[in-house]
Design an enzyme around this catalytic site. Sequence first.
Site, PDB file in Angstrom:
ATOM      1  N   SER A 163     -38.719 -13.560  -2.413  1.00 39.52           N
ATOM      2  CA  SER A 163     -39.955 -13.180  -3.096  1.00 39.52           C
ATOM      3  C   SER A 163     -40.637 -14.415  -3.700  1.00 39.52           C
ATOM      4  CB  SER A 163     -39.656 -12.113  -4.148  1.00 39.52           C
ATOM      5  OG  SER A 163     -40.847 -11.514  -4.603  1.00 39.52           O
ATOM      6  N   ASP A 187     -38.974 -12.036   2.428  1.00 43.57           N
ATOM      7  CA  ASP A 187     -40.127 -11.273   1.955  1.00 43.57           C
ATOM      8  C   ASP A 187     -40.858 -12.007   0.831  1.00 43.57           C
ATOM      9  OD1 ASP A 187     -41.589  -9.003   2.742  1.00 43.57           O
ATOM     10  OD2 ASP A 187     -41.101  -8.008   0.867  1.00 43.57           O
ATOM     11  N   HIS A 257     -38.739  -4.136  -0.117  1.00 45.85           N
ATOM     12  CA  HIS A 257     -38.804  -5.559  -0.479  1.00 45.85           C
ATOM     13  C   HIS A 257     -37.432  -6.211  -0.341  1.00 45.85           C
ATOM     14  CE1 HIS A 257     -40.793  -8.989  -2.158  1.00 45.85           C
ATOM     15  NE2 HIS A 257     -40.244  -8.924  -3.356  1.00 45.85           N
TER      16      HIS A 257
END
Length: 460
Positions: A163, A187, A257
């Site tokens: 992330s 991601d 996610h």
Amino acid sequence: MAHALSSFHMLRLYFFIPLMCLVKADTDETCTAFTKLSLHSAVVGTELNVKLMLFTRKNMACAQAINSTAFGNLNVTKKTTFLIHGFRLTGSPPVWMGDLVEGLLLVDDMNVVVVDWNRGATNVMYNHASSKTRKVAEVLKEFIDQMLANGASLDNIYMVGVSLGAHVSGFVGEMYDGQLGRITGLDPAGPLFNGKPPQDRLDPGDAQFVDVIHSDTDALGYKEPLGNIDFYPNGGLDQPGCPQTIFGGMQYFKCDHQRSVYLYLSSLRENCAITAYPCESYRDYRNGKCISCGTPQKVPCPLLGYYADNWKDYVREKDPPMTKAFFDTAEEKPYCIYHYFVDIITWNKNVRRGSITIKLRDKDGNITESKIDHEPATFQKYHQVSLLARFNQDLDKVATISLVFSTGTVIGPKYKLRILRMKLRSLVHPERPQLCRYDLVLMENVETIFQPILCPKLQM
């Protein structure tokens, strides 16, 4: 085989002592723990404090606190992998971090450095956490500079960023003019980064090889390509097995996610190499238009996760060196899907449109099924239709095959699909014999079961 599996599980049990616990190391030093904060800390906010935690095969279960003046067990001649987490809404440690450390050390004798920036990442205000990413990168550059001064090579630096951590990795790579060995973005965060220029996010020039897994492009993740190769599991949108409604609680918000992390973990620990297929779109992949890699072609199909860099030599030959790759996964670990082509030639006088469900069964009674219904297939007389079938199991020796044809209509006449020839061929194992059947008539919505025969070897 059972003994080997037992030994493997014993090995894992031995090393699975909680990696973040405060225990005593062989040197009688206290192990350092990942920073654990509370929701209260997230509400009041936290000031940035970056802590580096080293794991090696000498201290797999006990993290050493290291910094630019104290390297601990870190061997600068070995590969060093930095694990960088992202936004922490509640302040809790990432649930996957221990598994990721263990998985990396079991596949390679390396240094694993967990970058704990929980103080800074923990905040109910996402923008406060994202604003700290460049500062985290500066701390890492100071540490890597000292590694280089002690004989390390940028070629041996590997960053795995989750992330916001993916963009931290990009910022570090930019500081070294893209000479880091590799960056993997799991991601990468989308909010506040979507649409930003390359210098303000992860981009393909940040390392010698940049691979990215996009698993939540419609919410928390970044949609557009960011690497030399960008993997889009299940199209990069909703991941199978994740809650589809808000009644799934927190998992509804974070499951898609986090799936990028668990797919990467699968490449480390499971007997399952997830193959992806370079393609312009997910639709083209599902329609079987992008199966040009692998045997007998010279270009291999890219593998997802840790071994994705096996594909980097081909990437370097491309201009620009950016590729999108698509694949589907199962709902549960190890997530592998096994691809087959179902080639069908029909002899109906009129065009038929509909879906095909194919079921395979081996002699031991194992059954696996693929429903090819993402969009209707068009069957024309004497035209071959090649359908991409995806199975959760890989059956080595298929004893029976069943087919169901459906137009999807509830009322009205039932149609027949007259098959001149059906052929089943494995993409994962192209060396396996292809299976055929001739002169079949499928009654709509009626399962037809048959034993296949080996196709003539001259057929392609």
